[in-house]
Design a protein around this motif. Sequence first.
Motif, PDB file in Angstrom:
ATOM      1  N   GLY A   1      -0.856  -7.102   7.418  1.00 30.77           N
ATOM      2  CA  GLY A   1      -1.771  -8.054   7.255  1.00 30.77           C
ATOM      3  C   GLY A   1      -1.142  -9.302   6.670  1.00 30.77           C
TER       4      GLY A   1
ATOM      5  N   MET B   1       0.820  -1.142  -0.063  1.00 30.83           N
ATOM      6  CA  MET B   1       0.026   0.040  -0.057  1.00 30.83           C
ATOM      7  C   MET B   1       0.857   1.246  -0.003  1.00 30.83           C
ATOM      8  SD  MET B   1      -3.154  -1.406   0.601  1.00 30.83           S
ATOM      9  CE  MET B   1      -4.306  -0.225   1.367  1.00 30.83           C
TER      10      MET B   1
ATOM     11  N   ALA C   1      -0.991 -14.469   1.978  1.00 38.30           N
ATOM     12  CA  ALA C   1      -1.070 -13.449   1.445  1.00 38.30           C
ATOM     13  C   ALA C   1      -0.491 -12.272   2.332  1.00 38.30           C
ATOM     14  CB  ALA C   1      -2.537 -12.947   1.135  1.00 38.30           C
ATOM     15  N   LYS C   2       0.208 -11.307   1.974  1.00 39.05           N
ATOM     16  CA  LYS C   2       0.585 -10.327   2.959  1.00 39.05           C
ATOM     17  C   LYS C   2       0.269  -8.904   2.312  1.00 39.05           C
ATOM     18  CE  LYS C   2       4.519 -12.457   5.463  1.00 39.05           C
ATOM     19  NZ  LYS C   2       5.800 -12.705   5.437  1.00 39.05           N
ATOM     20  N   ILE C   3       0.028  -7.914   3.288  1.00 40.06           N
ATOM     21  CA  ILE C   3      -0.410  -6.559   3.113  1.00 40.06           C
ATOM     22  C   ILE C   3       0.223  -5.853   3.933  1.00 40.06           C
ATOM     23  CG2 ILE C   3      -2.330  -4.880   3.050  1.00 40.06           C
ATOM     24  CD1 ILE C   3      -4.103  -7.272   1.818  1.00 40.06           C
ATOM     25  N   GLY C   4       1.040  -4.663   3.555  1.00 41.52           N
ATOM     26  CA  GLY C   4       1.607  -3.840   3.949  1.00 41.52           C
ATOM     27  C   GLY C   4       2.114  -2.781   3.488  1.00 41.52           C
TER      28      GLY C   4
ATOM     29  N   ILE D   1      -4.805   6.547   0.621  1.00 40.07           N
ATOM     30  CA  ILE D   1      -6.352   6.874   0.082  1.00 40.07           C
ATOM     31  C   ILE D   1      -6.780   5.506  -0.764  1.00 40.07           C
ATOM     32  CG2 ILE D   1      -6.402   9.369   0.331  1.00 40.07           C
ATOM     33  CD1 ILE D   1      -5.717   9.306  -2.905  1.00 40.07           C
ATOM     34  N   SER D   2      -5.763   4.935  -0.900  1.00 42.94           N
ATOM     35  CA  SER D   2      -6.011   3.504  -1.379  1.00 42.94           C
ATOM     36  C   SER D   2      -6.776   2.605  -0.686  1.00 42.94           C
ATOM     37  CB  SER D   2      -4.761   3.011  -2.110  1.00 42.94           C
ATOM     38  OG  SER D   2      -4.013   3.770  -2.928  1.00 42.94           O
ATOM     39  N   ARG D   3      -7.298   1.413  -1.441  1.00 42.89           N
ATOM     40  CA  ARG D   3      -7.839   0.370  -0.600  1.00 42.89           C
ATOM     41  C   ARG D   3      -7.663  -0.867  -1.398  1.00 42.89           C
ATOM     42  NH1 ARG D   3     -11.752  -0.312   3.100  1.00 42.89           N
ATOM     43  NH2 ARG D   3     -12.303  -2.527   3.007  1.00 42.89           N
ATOM     44  N   SER D   4      -7.464  -2.058  -0.459  1.00 41.51           N
ATOM     45  CA  SER D   4      -7.119  -3.432  -1.041  1.00 41.51           C
ATOM     46  C   SER D   4      -8.100  -4.357  -0.339  1.00 41.51           C
ATOM     47  CB  SER D   4      -5.931  -3.717  -0.782  1.00 41.51           C
ATOM     48  OG  SER D   4      -5.572  -4.990  -0.886  1.00 41.51           O
ATOM     49  N   ASP D   5      -8.889  -5.074  -1.035  1.00 35.73           N
ATOM     50  CA  ASP D   5      -9.831  -6.052  -0.502  1.00 35.73           C
ATOM     51  C   ASP D   5      -9.418  -7.479  -1.229  1.00 35.73           C
ATOM     52  OD1 ASP D   5     -12.965  -4.427  -0.420  1.00 35.73           O
ATOM     53  OD2 ASP D   5     -11.117  -4.322   0.914  1.00 35.73           O
ATOM     54  N   THR D   6      -8.847  -8.484  -0.396  1.00 39.54           N
ATOM     55  CA  THR D   6      -8.201  -9.786  -0.851  1.00 39.54           C
ATOM     56  C   THR D   6      -9.319 -10.692  -0.413  1.00 39.54           C
ATOM     57  OG1 THR D   6      -6.120  -8.994  -0.404  1.00 39.54           O
ATOM     58  CG2 THR D   6      -6.318 -11.307  -0.937  1.00 39.54           C
ATOM     59  N   ILE D   7      -9.807 -11.381  -1.373  1.00 39.62           N
ATOM     60  CA  ILE D   7     -10.871 -12.478  -1.241  1.00 39.62           C
ATOM     61  C   ILE D   7     -10.633 -13.586  -1.757  1.00 39.62           C
ATOM     62  CG2 ILE D   7     -13.490 -12.831  -1.107  1.00 39.62           C
ATOM     63  CD1 ILE D   7     -14.046  -9.811  -1.497  1.00 39.62           C
ATOM     64  N   PRO D   8      -9.671 -14.372  -1.381  1.00 39.96           N
ATOM     65  CA  PRO D   8      -9.390 -15.776  -1.866  1.00 39.96           C
ATOM     66  C   PRO D   8     -10.273 -16.880  -1.573  1.00 39.96           C
ATOM     67  CG  PRO D   8      -7.791 -15.354  -0.331  1.00 39.96           C
ATOM     68  CD  PRO D   8      -8.708 -14.051  -0.136  1.00 39.96           C
ATOM     69  N   VAL D   9     -10.701 -17.580  -2.312  1.00 40.12           N
ATOM     70  CA  VAL D   9     -11.575 -18.756  -1.982  1.00 40.12           C
ATOM     71  C   VAL D   9     -10.668 -20.037  -2.488  1.00 40.12           C
ATOM     72  CG1 VAL D   9     -13.578 -20.118  -2.239  1.00 40.12           C
ATOM     73  CG2 VAL D   9     -13.622 -17.598  -2.082  1.00 40.12           C
TER      74      VAL D   9
ATOM     75  N   VAL E   1      -0.402  -0.523   7.766  1.00 41.74           N
ATOM     76  CA  VAL E   1      -0.634  -1.855   8.664  1.00 41.74           C
ATOM     77  C   VAL E   1       0.004  -2.802   8.111  1.00 41.74           C
ATOM     78  CG1 VAL E   1      -3.053  -1.061   9.085  1.00 41.74           C
ATOM     79  CG2 VAL E   1      -2.693  -2.444   6.981  1.00 41.74           C
TER      80      VAL E   1
END
Lengths: 87, 368
Positions: B303, A1, A27-30, A5-13, B301
């Motif tokens: 995650g 990131m 998955a890693k977000i930062g 102002i950005s947005r991240s939605d991770t939806i793995p199935v 953050v």
Amino acid sequence: MLDNISRSDTIPVIDVQNDNVDIGHEAKIGRISDQAIFYLMSRGLKEEDAKALIVSGFANPIAKELPLEYAVEMNHLISLEMEGTIG
Amino acid sequence: MKTTMNYVNTLPVNTWNHLKVNESTLEFEVPNNINQYQSSNNLAAISKDLQLEGTKLKDVKQQLMFALKDKGNELVDFMYQHSNANAHLYVTENKMYKEPVILSYTLDENNTHVFDENIIYAEEGSEITVLLHYQSNKTVKGVHGSMTSLYAKKNAKIHLIQVQLLNEETIHFDHIRGYAHEGASIDIVQIELGGAKNFVGSEVVLAADRASYDNKVIYLGTGKQTIDMNYLAKHYGKSSKSNIISKGCLDDESEKIFRATIDFKRGCSYASGAEHEETLLLSPKVKNKSVPLILCGEDNVAGAHAANIGKLEENQMFYLMSRGLSELEAKQLLILSRFNNIYQNIPDEIIKEQVEHFIKRSLYDEKH
């Protein structure tokens, strides 16, 4: 990131209907490590260039699978995108 | 009277409908008159200074509704209307309860439907551990529902352990809702081993800075059991932390859906959230679905989520069997060792042994 102002939605199935499998998923977000940016800036790079370099490095494992001309173009596009977007 | 709840364990953000993981439907029969669940042991377990009642109870319920904003939630409304067992605990400021409060519920011929609604309200600086133990007689075909609300004020600590050892005929649903203030922590351990159809989950709001939420769950699916799980951590506070760990085994024709969501709201800088899932598949007819979500509206953050799904390692099985263990004993040992560091948190040795015995028996029964 890279900005606030950005947005991240991770939806793995993961759907498994067989037992003879071995599945791993991660998955890693930062954001970019402040230490990594400091290191590069202390070597003379501007903040923008430091972040562009790190983002290119992040994409490098994918970029090196591409034909050379596409990889060069991709790195160039990343640099252009990063210009003026930081901060 | 048939009760149907169409939106149970809903994902906060929908994915493709054809995957059938966005929500679940819970259906069960409820008799017109449900007996009040009486247990002198449970009454004795809650000392006078812990009891939450009267106007204070009413205030706390309103606080919870306002904080959690789940008015209109089918399951919450159902539990408030139909609960026949209640444990409402209030821990005063700076009071630390070292001994766990242990509440046991048994479904039998006189109590085929048990719906326990619990509140644990911890004032600033306090600490309490509560163990909820659910079991049923072999022949009872019942319904068990539980809703536990946890409200931890500044620097308070709430430890909740739930052990579910119901029979294979019982429908079970369990919803935990939590709210943590600044520096507070909510730790949950869930052991879901029985039940025919299980719908479990928790939703915790980390409302202020340095609040933390830790949820460990183990589950075992055998026969035609279904296990439907949904865990949600909402980060609002800076430096808030969440950690969701799930370990389980699926055998025979069991099915399971595991949903876990870490939701970083804008403003929760320096927050960190992690989800980790390990599933062992022991039969070719099992069905496993995993939906680990990370929703991120804040850049500063960290995650992470990880999922590991597979069989028992053949090398490990061979090693144990070459030392004289039968295949079943080797399987039981490997599965118990995976679960061990979670069920060791049970603060009662008898219940701990019951859990081990239940796991061994479940793995033994299907083969004999």
